[in-house]
Design a protein around this motif. Structure first.
Motif, PDB file in Angstrom:
ATOM      1  N   UNK A  16       0.769  -0.650  -0.014  1.00 23.52           N
ATOM      2  CA  UNK A  16       0.090   0.216   0.275  1.00 23.52           C
ATOM      3  C   UNK A  16       1.237   1.372   0.136  1.00 23.52           C
ATOM      4  N   UNK A  17       0.600   2.265  -0.836  1.00 27.19           N
ATOM      5  CA  UNK A  17       1.722   3.291  -1.056  1.00 27.19           C
ATOM      6  C   UNK A  17       0.859   4.752  -0.837  1.00 27.19           C
ATOM      7  N   UNK A  18       2.004   5.707  -0.633  1.00 24.67           N
ATOM      8  CA  UNK A  18       1.206   6.756  -0.284  1.00 24.67           C
ATOM      9  C   UNK A  18       2.029   8.208  -1.254  1.00 24.67           C
ATOM     10  N   UNK A  19       1.872   8.317  -2.097  1.00 25.18           N
ATOM     11  CA  UNK A  19       2.600   9.518  -3.206  1.00 25.18           C
ATOM     12  C   UNK A  19       1.553  10.549  -2.955  1.00 25.18           C
ATOM     13  N   UNK A  20       2.239  11.960  -2.116  1.00 26.77           N
ATOM     14  CA  UNK A  20       1.975  12.791  -2.523  1.00 26.77           C
ATOM     15  C   UNK A  20       3.093  13.527  -3.434  1.00 26.77           C
ATOM     16  N   UNK A  26       4.898  22.588   1.399  1.00 21.04           N
ATOM     17  CA  UNK A  26       3.952  23.701   1.609  1.00 21.04           C
ATOM     18  C   UNK A  26       2.890  23.839   1.831  1.00 21.04           C
ATOM     19  N   UNK A  27       1.577  25.106   2.149  1.00 17.71           N
ATOM     20  CA  UNK A  27       1.133  25.402   2.126  1.00 17.71           C
ATOM     21  C   UNK A  27       0.222  25.782   1.459  1.00 17.71           C
ATOM     22  N   UNK A  28      -0.524  24.224   0.763  1.00 16.76           N
ATOM     23  CA  UNK A  28      -1.798  24.788  -0.567  1.00 16.76           C
ATOM     24  C   UNK A  28      -1.480  23.908  -1.906  1.00 16.76           C
ATOM     25  N   UNK A  29      -1.815  23.298  -2.423  1.00 17.53           N
ATOM     26  CA  UNK A  29      -2.119  22.806  -3.664  1.00 17.53           C
ATOM     27  C   UNK A  29      -1.738  21.431  -3.909  1.00 17.53           C
ATOM     28  N   UNK A  30      -2.232  21.019  -2.951  1.00 14.63           N
ATOM     29  CA  UNK A  30      -2.977  19.765  -2.207  1.00 14.63           C
ATOM     30  C   UNK A  30      -3.284  18.411  -3.251  1.00 14.63           C
ATOM     31  N   UNK A  31      -2.292  17.711  -3.654  1.00 10.43           N
ATOM     32  CA  UNK A  31      -2.573  16.387  -4.270  1.00 10.43           C
ATOM     33  C   UNK A  31      -2.183  15.699  -3.629  1.00 10.43           C
ATOM     34  N   UNK A  32      -2.447  14.101  -3.681  1.00 14.63           N
ATOM     35  CA  UNK A  32      -2.395  13.239  -2.731  1.00 14.63           C
ATOM     36  C   UNK A  32      -2.825  11.989  -3.290  1.00 14.63           C
ATOM     37  N   UNK A  33      -0.863  10.530  -3.591  1.00 16.70           N
ATOM     38  CA  UNK A  33      -2.160   9.616  -4.615  1.00 16.70           C
ATOM     39  C   UNK A  33      -1.630   8.440  -3.788  1.00 16.70           C
ATOM     40  N   UNK A  34      -2.636   7.681  -3.641  1.00 17.68           N
ATOM     41  CA  UNK A  34      -2.430   5.961  -3.253  1.00 17.68           C
ATOM     42  C   UNK A  34      -2.689   5.368  -3.849  1.00 17.68           C
ATOM     43  N   UNK A  35      -1.937   3.824  -3.623  1.00 20.60           N
ATOM     44  CA  UNK A  35      -1.602   3.055  -4.451  1.00 20.60           C
ATOM     45  C   UNK A  35      -1.880   1.502  -3.615  1.00 20.60           C
ATOM     46  N   UNK A  36      -2.311   0.352  -4.472  1.00 19.89           N
ATOM     47  CA  UNK A  36      -2.712  -0.884  -4.281  1.00 19.89           C
ATOM     48  C   UNK A  36      -2.935  -1.318  -5.248  1.00 19.89           C
ATOM     49  N   UNK A  44      -7.885  14.971  -3.804  1.00 13.91           N
ATOM     50  CA  UNK A  44      -7.768  15.922  -4.126  1.00 13.91           C
ATOM     51  C   UNK A  44      -6.806  16.656  -5.041  1.00 13.91           C
ATOM     52  N   UNK A  45      -7.470  17.441  -5.918  1.00 14.97           N
ATOM     53  CA  UNK A  45      -6.810  18.218  -6.721  1.00 14.97           C
ATOM     54  C   UNK A  45      -6.500  19.738  -6.707  1.00 14.97           C
ATOM     55  N   UNK A 424       7.167  15.987  -1.300  1.00 13.48           N
ATOM     56  CA  UNK A 424       6.117  15.979  -2.188  1.00 13.48           C
ATOM     57  C   UNK A 424       6.857  15.203  -3.230  1.00 13.48           C
ATOM     58  N   UNK A 425       6.130  14.027  -4.339  1.00  9.68           N
ATOM     59  CA  UNK A 425       7.566  13.225  -4.810  1.00  9.68           C
ATOM     60  C   UNK A 425       7.776  11.588  -3.742  1.00  9.68           C
ATOM     61  N   UNK A 426       8.041  12.087  -2.674  1.00 11.76           N
ATOM     62  CA  UNK A 426       7.928  11.168  -2.148  1.00 11.76           C
ATOM     63  C   UNK A 426       7.639   9.585  -2.547  1.00 11.76           C
ATOM     64  N   UNK A 427       8.047   8.176  -2.134  1.00 19.10           N
ATOM     65  CA  UNK A 427       6.815   7.596  -2.660  1.00 19.10           C
ATOM     66  C   UNK A 427       6.792   6.396  -1.415  1.00 19.10           C
ATOM     67  N   UNK A 428       6.656   6.769  -0.581  1.00 14.76           N
ATOM     68  CA  UNK A 428       6.032   5.662   0.863  1.00 14.76           C
ATOM     69  C   UNK A 428       5.258   4.386   0.915  1.00 14.76           C
TER      70      UNK A 428
END
Length: 557
Positions: A16-20, A26-36, A44-45, A424-428
Motif C-alpha cells: 500500500x503506497x502513499x505518494x504526495x 508547502x501550504x496549498x496545492x494539495x494532491x495525494x495519491x494512494x496506490x494498491x 484532492x487536486x 512531494x514526490x516521495x513514494x512511501x
C-alpha cells in the motif's frame, strides 16, 4: 507495482503506497495519491496562488506527470472539500486524466461551476456523494467523515484497503458550537480508532498553535460586539469568500444589530449561490443592490466583501483606492478583517490597510478583537484526535517542512508508534512493514500564464524574470549587399534604468553596435549577432550595473 522501472518495488498486491504530488512541504496545492495492487486513487487536486517570483502569473498548478503517464491505472479523484487549494486545479488538469471526480453536494456544486466556465461538463464526469456516504474504487472503499472547517462539508476520508484502514483527515478543527453542519463526534472518532487505523494522514497547518483554534460561535459574539458598538458609519467586513460559516455568522449579526447587507465580489456571489442551492444559508438576510446600498443611511449598512489578502483586483482593494464603481468608504467608516493574514501577503494587505487609513477608515483585525478563528487544528486538537484515532503511523501533510517535522514529533511524543515526514514526490510504503521510503518521483509546478499552462521553471518564466529584474534591449542592424552598415544601428530599451541621460545612452549603445559590425564577419551570422549583443549589453552594464536581456535583428538590403 512498478512505480519506477529503475527501482526495486514489491510485486503487485504486496503493498500500500502513499505518494504526495503537492501539499507536503508547502501550504496549498494539495494532491495525494494512494496506490494498491497496480491501481491508484487521487485525493484532492488543488492549486496555489502565485507570488511575485512568477511575474504575470496568478495560479500555480501541480505537475502530474507521474500519474498522467499511468492514467490507465488511475481509478478516480476523491475530493475532501471545496477550498481552492483542494479543487482549484480541476478545471485545468482533470480532463487530461480522464477519470471521474467524487465530491459531496456543496463541493460538487463549486466544482460544477468551474467545469461549466471551462466548457468541460461533458469531458469530466462528476459524481455527487451524500454527506456520510461511501463509494468503492477498485480495492479502495472511501467513506466520508464530516469535519468542522471554515467551509461547508469539510470532510475526512476513511479509506479501507486490503492492507489496513487509512484516515485522511483533510482540513479540520474541533468546534463544539459549529454554525453550519454537524461534524463527527469524539465518540465516532473513538469508534474509528477502535476499528483499527493503520495510518493517519493529517493537517499540520496550526501545529505551532499552543491553543485550540476556537469555535465559530465565539467569532459571532466578537463580531456582534464590535459591530453593535458602531453607532455611525458603514461597517465593511472582509473574509474568505469560501467561509460560508462566516457568511452565516455575519448574516445573523446584521439581523441582530439592524443593518442591511450588501455583498461584493464575484467569488462571494458564487459561494452564496452554491450554498443556497445545496441547502445552506437559507436564512441569510436579503441582499441589497449597489444602488440601494449607496442610498442607505451608512449606519444601517453592513458590507461583506472579498479581498482580505490584499489581492489588487479584489473588491476591497478597489474600494480602498476609491476606484470601485459603486461603493465608497469615508472617514468614520470601519473595515473589519475577519480573516487570517496568510504568510507572504503581508505587503499587499498593508498597502490596502494604509489606503484605508488615508481615507480615515478605522481598520480592525484579529489582533484588536475576536473577529476570526482558524479552520485548522491547533496542538491540543491534534493531541485529542490522535488520542481518539490511535493510528499505527502518522504521516503529516498540508504544511511547510517545519510544520510537518513538528507534527511528526508531536505524534511520536503522545504515543503514535511510527511517523514519517513526506516530501512531494516521495513514494512511501505504508504496508507491509511501513512506513518506508522506497522511491522518489518527478514533481514540480506548472503556471497558468493567460490561457497556457507552462513549466514554472521553463524558458518562458526564466526570460520573464530576467526581463523583470534587468530590463530589455534590442539592436536592429541594417546591412547592405557587401555586409557593411547601411544605416546607423537602431537601439530600443525598456525597463533599463536610464532616464535623464537616455539619449546619450542610446547613442553610445548604437556606436558600440556599429563598432561590433565593423570588427565582425557577417558571413558567420551566429557569431556576428552575438558580438553585437555582447557589445550593446556591455554598455548597459557599464552605465547601470544591469545586464538587460538583449536581442539583435540583422536586416539585409
Amino acid at each position: 507495482m512498478a512505480v519506477n522501472k529503475n527501482k526495486n518495488f514489491l510485486t503487485p498486491g504486496d503493498e500500500l503506497l502513499f505518494l504526495p504530488l503537492g501539499g507536503s512541504g508547502e501550504i496549498g496545492m494539495n494532491v495525494n495519491l494512494y496506490g494498491c495492487r497496480g491501481k491508484w486513487v487521487m485525493v484532492d487536486l488543488g492549486m496555489t496562488f502565485a507570488d511575485p517570483s512568477y511575474p504575470g502569473v496568478d495560479l500555480i498548478l501541480p505537475d502530474l506527470s507521474f500519474i498522467e503517464e499511468r492514467r490507465e491505472d488511475l481509478l478516480g479523484i476523491v475530493i475532501t472539500h471545496g477550498h481552492e487549494d483542494h479543487i482549484g486545479a480541476i478545471p485545468y488538469l482533470a480532463a487530461d486524466l480522464g477519470v471521474p471526480i467524487y465530491a459531496t453536494p456543496f463541493t460538487a456544486g463549486l466544482i460544477r461551476g468551474k467545469l461549466e466556465e471551462e466548457g468541460l461538463t461533458k469531458e469530466v464526469k462528476l459524481h455527487v456523494i451524500p454527506m456520510g456516504g461511501s463509494m468503492t474504487l477498485g480495492d479502495f472503499k472511501f467513506s466520508y467523515a464530516a469535519m468542522a472547517h471554515s467551509i461547508p462539508e469539510g470532510n475526512g476520508l476513511i479509506i479501507e484497503t486490503p492492507h489496513g484502514r487509512i484516515f485522511h483527515t483533510g482540513d479540520w478543527k474541533l468546534d463544539d458550537q459549529p454554525q453550519m453542519g454537524t461534524p463527527s463526534t469524539p465518540e465516532q472518532m473513538r469508534a474509528l480508532g477502535d476499528s483499527g487505523v493503520l495510518a493517519m494522514i493529517g493537517d499540520s497547518t496550526n501545529v505551532f498553535n499552543a491553543k485550540a483554534s476556537g469555535s465559530e460561535a465565539g467569532v459571532r459574539d466578537g463580531l456582534l460586539e464590535v459591530i453593535r458598538n458602531r453607532k455611525t458609519g458603514r461597517v465593511l467586513v472582509t473574509t474568505f469568500a469560501s467561509n460560508a460559516a462566516r457568511l452565516h455568522t455575519l448574516g445573523q449579526v446584521a439581523l441582530q444589530v439592524g443593518r442591511q447587507v450588501c455583498v461584493v465580489g464575484r467569488s462571494m456571489d458564487r459561494i452564496l449561490g452554491v450554498a443556497r442551492a445545496t441547502g445552506y444559508l437559507k436564512d441569510f438576510p436579503p441582499i441589497l443592490s449597489f444602488d440601494q446600498a449607496a442610498r442607505l443611511d451608512p449606519s444601517k449598512l453592513l458590507i461583506i466583501c472579498t479581498g482580505a489578502q490584499g489581492e489588487p483586483a479584489a473588491a476591497l482593494s478597489r474600494i480602498a483606492s476609491g476606484s470601485h464603481q459603486h461603493l465608497k468608504l469615508e472617514r468614520g467608516d470601519c473595515v473589519i478583517y475577519s480573516s487570517k493574514e496568510i504568510p507572504g501577503n503581508e505587503l499587499s494587505i498593508g498597502i490596502v490597510q494604509n489606503a484605508l487609513a488615508t481615507r480615515g477608515v478605522e481598520v480592525i483585525t484579529e489582533r484588536q478583537a475576536h473577529v476570526h478563528v482558524s479552520g485548522h487544528p491547533g496542538k491540543p486538537e491534534l493531541e485529542a484526535m490522535y488520542g481518539w484515532v490511535r493510528p499505527e503511523i502518522a504521516i503529516p501533510v498540508h504544511g511547510e517542512r517545519r510544520h510537518l517535522e513538528a507534527h511528526a514529533k508531536l505524534a511520536l511524543d503522545i504515543g503514535v508508534p511510527r511517523a514519517m515526514v513526506p516530501t512531494n514526490g516521495n513514494v512511501i510504503r505504508l504496508a507491509p512493514n511501513g512506513p518506508k521510503l522506497i522511491g522518489n518521483e518527478k514533481v514540480g509546478r506548472l503556471v497558468l500564464d493567460g490561457d497556457v499552462i507552462l513549466p514554472a521553471d521553463g524558458s518562458t518564466m526564466l526570460s520573464r524574470r530576467r526581463i523583470m529584474h534587468n530590463g530589455y534591449m534590442s539592436a536592429t542592424v541594417v546591412l547592405n549587399g557587401s555586409g557593411k552598415l547601411a544605416a546607423k544601428p537602431a537601439i530600443m530599451a525598456q525597463g533599463v534604468p536610464v532616464e535623464e541621460d537616455a539619449t546619450e545612452f542610446i547613442a553610445e549603445c548604437s556606436e558600440a553596435a556599429a563598432q561590433a559590425v565593423r570588427n565582425g564577419d557577417s558571413r558567420n551570422p551566429e557569431k556576428f549577432s552575438e558580438s553585437i549583443r555582447v557589445a550593446v549589453r556591455r554598455v548597459a552594464r557599464d552605465w547601470t550595473g544591469k545586464k538587460p536581456v538583449t536581442d539583435v535583428q540583422i536586416v539585409r538590403v
